[in-house]
Design an enzyme around this catalytic site. Sequence first.
Site, PDB file in Angstrom:
ATOM      1  N   HIS A 109       0.844  -1.202   0.000  1.00 28.72           N
ATOM      2  CA  HIS A 109       0.000   0.000   0.000  1.00 28.72           C
ATOM      3  C   HIS A 109       0.876   1.247   0.000  1.00 28.72           C
ATOM      4  O   HIS A 109       1.742   1.383   0.856  1.00 28.72           O
ATOM      5  CB  HIS A 109      -0.874   0.041   1.257  1.00 28.72           C
TER       6      HIS A 109
ATOM      7  N   TYR B  69       4.149   6.210  10.283  1.00 22.93           N
ATOM      8  CA  TYR B  69       3.292   5.091   9.881  1.00 22.93           C
ATOM      9  C   TYR B  69       4.089   4.028   9.115  1.00 22.93           C
ATOM     10  O   TYR B  69       3.966   2.836   9.392  1.00 22.93           O
ATOM     11  CB  TYR B  69       2.128   5.616   9.036  1.00 22.93           C
TER      12      TYR B  69
HETATM   13  C1  DHB Z   1      -5.173  -3.186  11.111  1.00 28.11           C
HETATM   14  C2  DHB Z   1      -5.023  -2.958  12.453  1.00 28.11           C
HETATM   15  C3  DHB Z   1      -4.643  -1.715  12.890  1.00 28.11           C
HETATM   16  O1  DHB Z   1      -4.487  -1.481  14.187  1.00 28.11           O
HETATM   17  C4  DHB Z   1      -4.415  -0.690  12.009  1.00 28.11           C
HETATM   18  O2  DHB Z   1      -4.068   0.534  12.478  1.00 28.11           O
HETATM   19  C5  DHB Z   1      -4.559  -0.913  10.669  1.00 28.11           C
HETATM   20  C6  DHB Z   1      -4.942  -2.180  10.223  1.00 28.11           C
HETATM   21  C7  DHB Z   1      -5.585  -4.532  10.641  1.00 28.11           C
HETATM   22  O3  DHB Z   1      -5.781  -5.408  11.470  1.00 28.11           O
HETATM   23  O4  DHB Z   1      -5.742  -4.719   9.429  1.00 28.11           O
END
Ligand code: DHB
Length: 375
Positions: A57, A369
């Site tokens: 992504h 992130y």
């Molecule tokens: C997922 C879990 C998360 O805490 C997040 O921020 C993004 C995705 C997941 O389980 O896909």
Amino acid sequence: MLGHLLHLAGIDSVIVENRSQEYVVDRVRAGVLEQGTVDLLIQSGVGERLQREGLPHDGIYINVRGQRRRIDMASLTGRRITVYGQNEVVKDLIAARAASGRPLFFQVGDVSVHDLDSRQPTVRFTINRETYELRCDVIAGCDGFHGICRPSIPEGRRRTFDRVYPFGWLGILVEAPPSSPELVYSFHDRGFALFSMRSNSVTRLYMQCAPDEDATKWSDDRIWDELLTRLGSDDGWKPLVGPITQKGVTGMRSFVTEPMRHGAMFLAGDAAHIVPPTGAKGLNLAIADVWRLSRAVAEYYQSGNERLLERYSDDCLQRVWRAQQFSWWMTSMLHRPDTESLFDWRRQLAELEYVTSSRAAMTSLAENYVGLPIT
Ligand code: DHB
């Protein structure tokens, strides 16, 4: 992962796990891998299926009261994330372990650790009610938040820092193709919701709920009503509805124990720290810990030098606290507070406006992130 990295360095280890193999492979957990985690899995030879089946992504969406705005992480940072279930990573690591011929025991009981202050600590456990004692040089406490390793450190020798949030997440797994190729974090008057996925045919959705919410009280219809309300955006986007195959509630907390070492025992992952899930840092932090621990143990066996072992806790905690701050910030910004404070609400909206419009603010979110390089 630690067992695998030690194996590559020619170091023996024994892994004892109290759950069954089916349990660890089937239990759906996190799903977002940072670039550094993906690079490490590939470099260490366990990334073949990840490269085939993982979903890279380049960005995420933040939906602010029905307006979906994209943060292009790849163009802002040159890095990306990959969606690939934690249990899939575990499956690949179990296969690598089996191929190495090194020991991995499931359904082990009564695990305890002893003589941590000595040069020869021991781990005791039972398999089929038979007791074993393992003498070793180093114990790695990779046994999660509810494990036995952290509580084996005398209380006077550790400090804990924590925060419990006044909400949880109700998560569902859905048999439906993801209707957006990228995640959608949604801020809504009724509370936070998150759109994610596990594959091209499985959608993963979460919504803010009470910390002690009883998932069985939520009918499928009620869940869909709430999720469609919170996630739907004014560009017409919404998740595709399908059969719900799993339902569960997760509590949210921030937790750190310091130091992450006691004598010959080193804590890694959730045994030492918990982040709230918003921002998807938990698995990635655990991987960064064990990479560091494998380097430190390898240096010790190669040269007798304990420098990296001595620095292990401080080095890990730098990254841990960065991730704590980021996860707390994402959580506080995106969830509906439990107070009726209109000031907080307006402040959160102002922050979301800024984070989805200023290049500087988007870059800051994006670099956290996608994750710091694992060094
Ligand atoms: C997922 C879990 C998360 O805490 C997040 O921020 C993004 C995705 C997941 O389980 O896909």
